[in-house]
Motif scaffolding. Sequence first.
Motif, PDB file in Angstrom:
ATOM      1  N   ASP A  14       0.849  -1.184   0.000  1.00 35.33           N
ATOM      2  CA  ASP A  14       0.000   0.000   0.000  1.00 35.33           C
ATOM      3  C   ASP A  14       0.891   1.242   0.000  1.00 35.33           C
ATOM      4  O   ASP A  14       1.736   1.414   0.873  1.00 35.33           O
ATOM      5  N   GLN A  15       0.715   2.092  -0.990  1.00 38.49           N
ATOM      6  CA  GLN A  15       1.592   3.253  -1.117  1.00 38.49           C
ATOM      7  C   GLN A  15       1.426   4.273   0.006  1.00 38.49           C
ATOM      8  O   GLN A  15       2.218   5.211   0.111  1.00 38.49           O
ATOM      9  N   SER A  16       0.398   4.091   0.842  1.00 39.14           N
ATOM     10  CA  SER A  16       0.272   4.951   2.018  1.00 39.14           C
ATOM     11  C   SER A  16       0.922   4.328   3.248  1.00 39.14           C
ATOM     12  O   SER A  16       1.003   4.957   4.295  1.00 39.14           O
ATOM     13  N   GLY A  17       1.384   3.066   3.108  1.00 43.98           N
ATOM     14  CA  GLY A  17       1.877   2.330   4.259  1.00 43.98           C
ATOM     15  C   GLY A  17       3.370   2.474   4.492  1.00 43.98           C
ATOM     16  O   GLY A  17       4.163   2.689   3.576  1.00 43.98           O
ATOM     17  N   ALA A  18       3.762   2.342   5.746  1.00 43.67           N
ATOM     18  CA  ALA A  18       5.169   2.349   6.130  1.00 43.67           C
ATOM     19  C   ALA A  18       5.836   1.066   5.655  1.00 43.67           C
ATOM     20  O   ALA A  18       5.186   0.151   5.158  1.00 43.67           O
ATOM     21  N   GLY A  19       7.153   1.002   5.826  1.00 39.67           N
ATOM     22  CA  GLY A  19       7.871  -0.203   5.444  1.00 39.67           C
ATOM     23  C   GLY A  19       9.310   0.085   5.084  1.00 39.67           C
ATOM     24  O   GLY A  19       9.953   0.963   5.669  1.00 39.67           O
ATOM     25  N   LEU A  20       9.797  -0.639   4.099  1.00 38.08           N
ATOM     26  CA  LEU A  20      11.205  -0.567   3.733  1.00 38.08           C
ATOM     27  C   LEU A  20      11.476   0.549   2.737  1.00 38.08           C
ATOM     28  O   LEU A  20      10.780   0.682   1.732  1.00 38.08           O
ATOM     29  N   TYR A  21      12.501   1.344   3.020  1.00 41.03           N
ATOM     30  CA  TYR A  21      13.032   2.272   2.023  1.00 41.03           C
ATOM     31  C   TYR A  21      14.141   1.577   1.256  1.00 41.03           C
ATOM     32  O   TYR A  21      14.141   1.546   0.040  1.00 41.03           O
ATOM     33  N   HIS A  22      15.105   0.984   1.970  1.00 35.13           N
ATOM     34  CA  HIS A  22      16.027   0.061   1.318  1.00 35.13           C
ATOM     35  C   HIS A  22      16.739  -0.815   2.338  1.00 35.13           C
ATOM     36  O   HIS A  22      16.921  -0.443   3.499  1.00 35.13           O
ATOM     37  N   ASN A  23      17.113  -2.002   1.876  1.00 35.49           N
ATOM     38  CA  ASN A  23      18.090  -2.838   2.552  1.00 35.49           C
ATOM     39  C   ASN A  23      19.459  -2.441   2.028  1.00 35.49           C
ATOM     40  O   ASN A  23      19.635  -2.234   0.819  1.00 35.49           O
ATOM     41  N   ALA A  24      20.440  -2.350   2.913  1.00 32.61           N
ATOM     42  CA  ALA A  24      21.769  -1.889   2.500  1.00 32.61           C
ATOM     43  C   ALA A  24      22.811  -2.976   2.755  1.00 32.61           C
ATOM     44  O   ALA A  24      23.132  -3.284   3.910  1.00 32.61           O
ATOM     45  N   PHE A  25      23.330  -3.531   1.673  1.00 27.23           N
ATOM     46  CA  PHE A  25      24.354  -4.562   1.753  1.00 27.23           C
ATOM     47  C   PHE A  25      25.724  -3.895   1.673  1.00 27.23           C
ATOM     48  O   PHE A  25      26.037  -3.214   0.703  1.00 27.23           O
ATOM     49  N   ARG A  26      26.527  -4.101   2.704  1.00 27.05           N
ATOM     50  CA  ARG A  26      27.836  -3.463   2.809  1.00 27.05           C
ATOM     51  C   ARG A  26      28.926  -4.427   2.350  1.00 27.05           C
ATOM     52  O   ARG A  26      29.063  -5.529   2.884  1.00 27.05           O
ATOM     53  N   VAL A  27      29.693  -4.019   1.355  1.00 31.59           N
ATOM     54  CA  VAL A  27      30.806  -4.824   0.870  1.00 31.59           C
ATOM     55  C   VAL A  27      32.108  -4.285   1.460  1.00 31.59           C
ATOM     56  O   VAL A  27      32.191  -3.112   1.839  1.00 31.59           O
ATOM     57  N   PRO A  28      33.152  -5.118   1.546  1.00 33.59           N
ATOM     58  CA  PRO A  28      34.342  -4.721   2.298  1.00 33.59           C
ATOM     59  C   PRO A  28      35.381  -3.913   1.529  1.00 33.59           C
ATOM     60  O   PRO A  28      36.393  -3.514   2.124  1.00 33.59           O
ATOM     61  N   SER A  29      35.167  -3.651   0.237  1.00 32.63           N
ATOM     62  CA  SER A  29      36.205  -2.955  -0.518  1.00 32.63           C
ATOM     63  C   SER A  29      35.610  -2.235  -1.714  1.00 32.63           C
ATOM     64  O   SER A  29      34.507  -2.545  -2.166  1.00 32.63           O
TER      65      SER A  29
ATOM     66  N   HIS B  38      23.064  -1.642   7.152  1.00 31.05           N
ATOM     67  CA  HIS B  38      21.965  -0.900   7.778  1.00 31.05           C
ATOM     68  C   HIS B  38      20.653  -1.188   7.064  1.00 31.05           C
ATOM     69  O   HIS B  38      20.631  -1.747   5.974  1.00 31.05           O
ATOM     70  N   VAL B  39      19.583  -0.798   7.707  1.00 31.46           N
ATOM     71  CA  VAL B  39      18.234  -0.875   7.151  1.00 31.46           C
ATOM     72  C   VAL B  39      17.645   0.525   7.213  1.00 31.46           C
ATOM     73  O   VAL B  39      17.765   1.210   8.244  1.00 31.46           O
ATOM     74  N   HIS B  40      17.027   0.954   6.120  1.00 31.93           N
ATOM     75  CA  HIS B  40      16.416   2.280   6.079  1.00 31.93           C
ATOM     76  C   HIS B  40      14.909   2.090   5.918  1.00 31.93           C
ATOM     77  O   HIS B  40      14.453   1.426   4.984  1.00 31.93           O
ATOM     78  N   LEU B  41      14.157   2.681   6.839  1.00 34.12           N
ATOM     79  CA  LEU B  41      12.712   2.502   6.910  1.00 34.12           C
ATOM     80  C   LEU B  41      11.971   3.749   6.447  1.00 34.12           C
ATOM     81  O   LEU B  41      12.475   4.868   6.580  1.00 34.12           O
ATOM     82  N   GLU B  42      10.768   3.539   5.952  1.00 32.66           N
ATOM     83  CA  GLU B  42       9.805   4.630   5.759  1.00 32.66           C
ATOM     84  C   GLU B  42       8.804   4.522   6.903  1.00 32.66           C
ATOM     85  O   GLU B  42       8.195   3.467   7.098  1.00 32.66           O
ATOM     86  N   VAL B  43       8.639   5.590   7.652  1.00 33.25           N
ATOM     87  CA  VAL B  43       7.812   5.567   8.847  1.00 33.25           C
ATOM     88  C   VAL B  43       6.753   6.658   8.777  1.00 33.25           C
ATOM     89  O   VAL B  43       6.830   7.580   7.966  1.00 33.25           O
ATOM     90  N   THR B  44       5.762   6.548   9.642  1.00 34.31           N
ATOM     91  CA  THR B  44       4.707   7.565   9.671  1.00 34.31           C
ATOM     92  C   THR B  44       5.057   8.721  10.585  1.00 34.31           C
ATOM     93  O   THR B  44       4.508   9.816  10.437  1.00 34.31           O
TER      94      THR B  44
ATOM     95  N   GLY C  22       0.020   4.847   7.137  1.00 33.38           N
ATOM     96  CA  GLY C  22      -0.492   3.610   7.700  1.00 33.38           C
ATOM     97  C   GLY C  22       0.613   2.631   8.030  1.00 33.38           C
ATOM     98  O   GLY C  22       1.790   2.843   7.718  1.00 33.38           O
ATOM     99  N   PRO C  23       0.278   1.509   8.674  1.00 36.76           N
ATOM    100  CA  PRO C  23       1.280   0.518   9.058  1.00 36.76           C
ATOM    101  C   PRO C  23       1.792  -0.269   7.859  1.00 36.76           C
ATOM    102  O   PRO C  23       1.229  -0.214   6.762  1.00 36.76           O
ATOM    103  N   VAL C  24       2.867  -1.020   8.074  1.00 38.17           N
ATOM    104  CA  VAL C  24       3.413  -1.879   7.033  1.00 38.17           C
ATOM    105  C   VAL C  24       2.373  -2.929   6.647  1.00 38.17           C
ATOM    106  O   VAL C  24       1.650  -3.463   7.493  1.00 38.17           O
TER     107      VAL C  24
END
Length: 283
Positions: A71-86, A174-180, A226-228
């Motif tokens: 739901d485009q009005s709902g909270a949830g994930l903005y992005h998952n962030a995968f960290r590489v070492p180099s 890290h994890v980046h969230l979209e929140v209300t 709204g909620p996720v």
Amino acid sequence: MQSDPDSHVLPSKTRIGRTALRVSDLGDMAEFYREVVGLNVLSHSETTAILGVEQTPLLVLEEDENALARDQSGAGLYHNAFRVPSRGALGDALTRIRDRWHLGGASDHGVSEALYLTDPEGNGVEIYRDFPRQEWPIADDGRVQIGTYSIDLEPVEAAATGKPGVPVGTDVGHVHLEVTSLEMFGDFYVDTLGFDVQTTVPNASFVSAGGYHHHIGANTWHHRTGPVSGRGLSWFEVVLPETEALETIRDRVAGSQFAVTETTDGISVIGPDEIEVRFRVET
């Protein structure tokens, strides 16, 4: 939502563990995270795929064919962030993205350099590498400052090693969230759990443990109300270095409006916007 410097904070070795996505097409999504992001498939069943590096799980895909689009009005994930070492590993990721997908954006954040893309079901993905910690910009109050600047991708591309997939040492940085509400976000993640605020920008906050630039980001840029729900973020995991820290979180959450549920290896809490956060001790 500023943290009290005298209050209990999370141990410095706290980190993000696995993240989980609710998906409608398990096959397509597993292929994307294997071929484009570069993770290995560690296990696969009719309804679940676990991907990671060597034997370390980083991403859980949970198939629900009946799950509606987010739901485009709902909270949830903005992005998952995968960290590489180099930078070499980041260059390899850039090559895979250009060969097999499409790059959505790239930035220098002062603390890291990052590539952005979107998976087949609309979830944001970041692949990044940190600059040396001693080079991070620090404000007068001791907090790490995150910015967004243009980036020259030619040196990143030139650093590519030609190796397939992501190397050992890759994790979920890290994890980046979209929140209300950033106020509710701060009440839970800072005041209750014990993360520290590092950087705030208009309508966004970035919190961490141990002085990292951020383990969790949150924004209200798209005015979620709204909620996720539906496809997208199912849960994410915070890994603690010691049992005492888990007990502290259990006690602090028990004294809040949020309920604690015991799991096989820790606890689960449904936090603001009905986003599930799981906690376990490092093994």
